[in-house]
Design a protein around this motif. Structure first.
Motif, short mmCIF file in Angstrom:
data_model
loop_
_atom_site.label_atom_id
_atom_site.label_comp_id
_atom_site.label_asym_id
_atom_site.label_seq_id
_atom_site.Cartn_x
_atom_site.Cartn_y
_atom_site.Cartn_z
N TYR A 1 7.94 4.19 -7.15
CA TYR A 1 7.69 5.51 -7.09
C TYR A 1 8.74 6.24 -5.92
CZ TYR A 1 3.16 4.78 -9.27
OH TYR A 1 2.16 4.40 -10.22
N GLY A 2 9.71 5.02 -5.84
CA GLY A 2 10.78 5.88 -5.14
C GLY A 2 10.59 6.25 -3.73
N LEU A 3 11.52 6.78 -2.89
CA LEU A 3 11.36 6.91 -1.64
C LEU A 3 10.27 8.18 -1.27
CD1 LEU A 3 15.18 7.06 -0.28
CD2 LEU A 3 13.42 5.47 0.06
N LEU A 4 10.07 8.96 -2.44
CA LEU A 4 8.86 9.89 -2.15
C LEU A 4 7.70 9.23 -2.21
CD1 LEU A 4 8.86 12.98 -2.14
CD2 LEU A 4 8.51 13.11 -4.75
N GLY A 5 7.21 8.32 -3.03
CA GLY A 5 6.15 7.46 -2.79
C GLY A 5 5.89 6.64 -1.89
N LEU A 6 6.97 6.23 -1.14
CA LEU A 6 6.87 5.28 0.04
C LEU A 6 6.74 6.07 1.08
CD1 LEU A 6 7.50 2.64 1.75
CD2 LEU A 6 9.74 3.40 2.01
N PHE A 7 7.36 7.51 1.55
CA PHE A 7 7.06 8.32 2.34
C PHE A 7 5.59 8.94 2.24
CE2 PHE A 7 11.70 9.44 2.60
CZ PHE A 7 12.12 8.00 3.33
N ALA A 8 5.10 9.22 1.26
CA ALA A 8 3.74 9.74 1.01
C ALA A 8 2.70 8.71 1.33
CB ALA A 8 3.67 9.92 -0.58
N PHE A 9 2.98 7.27 1.11
CA PHE A 9 2.14 6.47 1.34
C PHE A 9 2.12 6.23 3.02
CE2 PHE A 9 1.20 1.66 2.63
CZ PHE A 9 0.19 1.63 2.12
N VAL A 10 3.28 6.00 3.75
CA VAL A 10 3.42 6.32 5.06
C VAL A 10 2.90 7.34 5.81
CG1 VAL A 10 4.85 6.14 7.22
CG2 VAL A 10 5.56 4.71 5.03
N ALA A 11 3.04 8.60 5.07
CA ALA A 11 2.27 9.62 5.78
C ALA A 11 0.93 9.65 5.72
CB ALA A 11 2.59 11.08 5.20
#
Length: 372
Positions: free
Chosen positions: A315-325
């Protein structure tokens, strides 16, 4: 609480735990069960006021990824199914969170995990005292390895014999330690200073017997949290126990540093190198999608085993940042509940499990969300 409501509550907790983590249940069957319970949860009146915006954003990214999978997969239904499966896991967790009060579902999950902890110790006794008995149990194959099972606990077999690590009803010790740490933290989340010392000891035994690197680190941090709630007598007991166990603890630390966290060890390189290679070549904002991942990464076993890099590729950096958020933007007073997710995600792909979403959501809700 009427009988039907209680029955549905504990069935939902059973699906969040045993069904989700058991390797004996095929993914397609799990998907079907999640879909049924998702629909059933929608028939219950949702509780009001629960704000889980970061999780909703993450689910939105999964939805976009699913649509993208359909477009990229063409005639391949399997790859588009993967995206639908992830999305269904998230929606099942969301509707479960909305259908029951937080304390109700946490209590039901904790009771099932505690029962699992007790039953898993039966497996520990078997492989310690009667390992030959394991060969009489039914077989199953998981990730190319032969296993034995008695349903309540599973055993990995290698050429030297049964692996002496507690797996519980999960697929491997790394997953079981995650559930045991969750169960222990849920116990303190519910009772705090009114905790059961017997339960704490059972969870401790179940955790230590997994011999998991992530489990040891998570357990150490969990004990720091638990220490705050212990009474003076139990604090003294744990301090004395730790002092007496220093030689054993040093041996365990040395083992993990030498065999689990050493870049020269093949097992460590097998996890690290694929992650570094795949990240360095395929990082993007929107990711390569589940179609690419399953066709080029998972199929040839060149992908990583952790959550963070899997999310980055799928899911890209967008998916990673959303999970971390979702991890970062929870309530500070409940931040300790997220400890198992933060650490285990470095070694296991737990990001899409329904209970992971559930933990993230309960750590965001305020106290009044326990009221229907």
């Amino acid at each position: 609480m009427n009988d039907l409501y209680k029955y549905r509550l504990y069935l939902t907790a059973f699906v969040l735990t045993f069904v989700s983590f058991s390797p004996l249940i095929e993914v397609e069957v799990k998907f079907f069960i999640y879909a049924i319970f998702l629909a059933l949860n929608l028939t219950l009146r949702p509780k009001k006021g629960a704000s889980v915006l970061p999780v909703l954003v993450f689910i939105g990214i999964l939805l976009i990824g699913f649509v993208r999978d359909i477009w990229l997969s063409g005639s391949s239904s399997q790859t588009s199914f993967v995206g639908l499966y992830f999305l269904t896991c998230a929606l099942f967790a969301l509707t479960s969170y909305m259908a029951f009060t937080r304390k109700e579902l946490v209590r039901a999950v904790e009771r099932i995990l505690f029962l699992g902890a007790i039953l898993s110790l039966v497996g520990v006794i078997i492989y310690l005292l009667a390992p030959n008995l394991i060969y009489l149990f039914p077989d199953y194959i998981n990730r190319g390895f032969n296993h034995k099972t008695i349903g309540i606990t599973n055993f990995l077999l290698i050429d030297a014999g049964p692996v002496k690590r507690n797996t519980g009803f999960a697929s491997e010790p790394g997953m079981w330690q995650f559930l045991m740490n969750v169960g222990l933290l849920f116990h303190f989340f519910l009772l705090k200073y009114r905790y059961s010392f017997f339960k704490v000891c059972v969870y401790c035994l179940a955790l230590v017997s997994t011999v998991s690197t992530a489990g040891v680190l998570t357990f150490a941090l969990t004990l720091l949290v638990a220490f705050h709630f212990f009474n003076k007598r139990h604090k003294l007991f744990f301090v004395v126990s730790i002092l007496l166990a220093i030689p054993l603890l040093l041996a365990v630390i040395s083992y993990h540093l030498q065999y689990k966290l050493n870049p020269d060890v093949e097992g460590f390189r097998a996890r690290l190198e694929p992650a570094v290679n795949i990240i360095s070549e395929h990082v993007s904002i929107l990711g390569r999608g589940n179609v690419f991942y399953d066709a080029n990464v998972d199929r040839y076993d060149i992908g990583s085993f952790d959550s963070y890099t899997q999310l980055t590729i799928r899911y890209g950096l967008l998916g990673l940042f959303a999970f971390v958020a979702c991890i970062v933007f929870g309530r500070i007073r409940h931040s300790w509940i997220r400890i198992p997710i933060v650490i285990t995600a470095f070694s296991q792909a737990i990001w899409f499990y329904p209970i992971t979403f559930f933990i993230l959501m309960i750590s965001m809700g305020a106290k009044d969300y326990d009221e229907r």
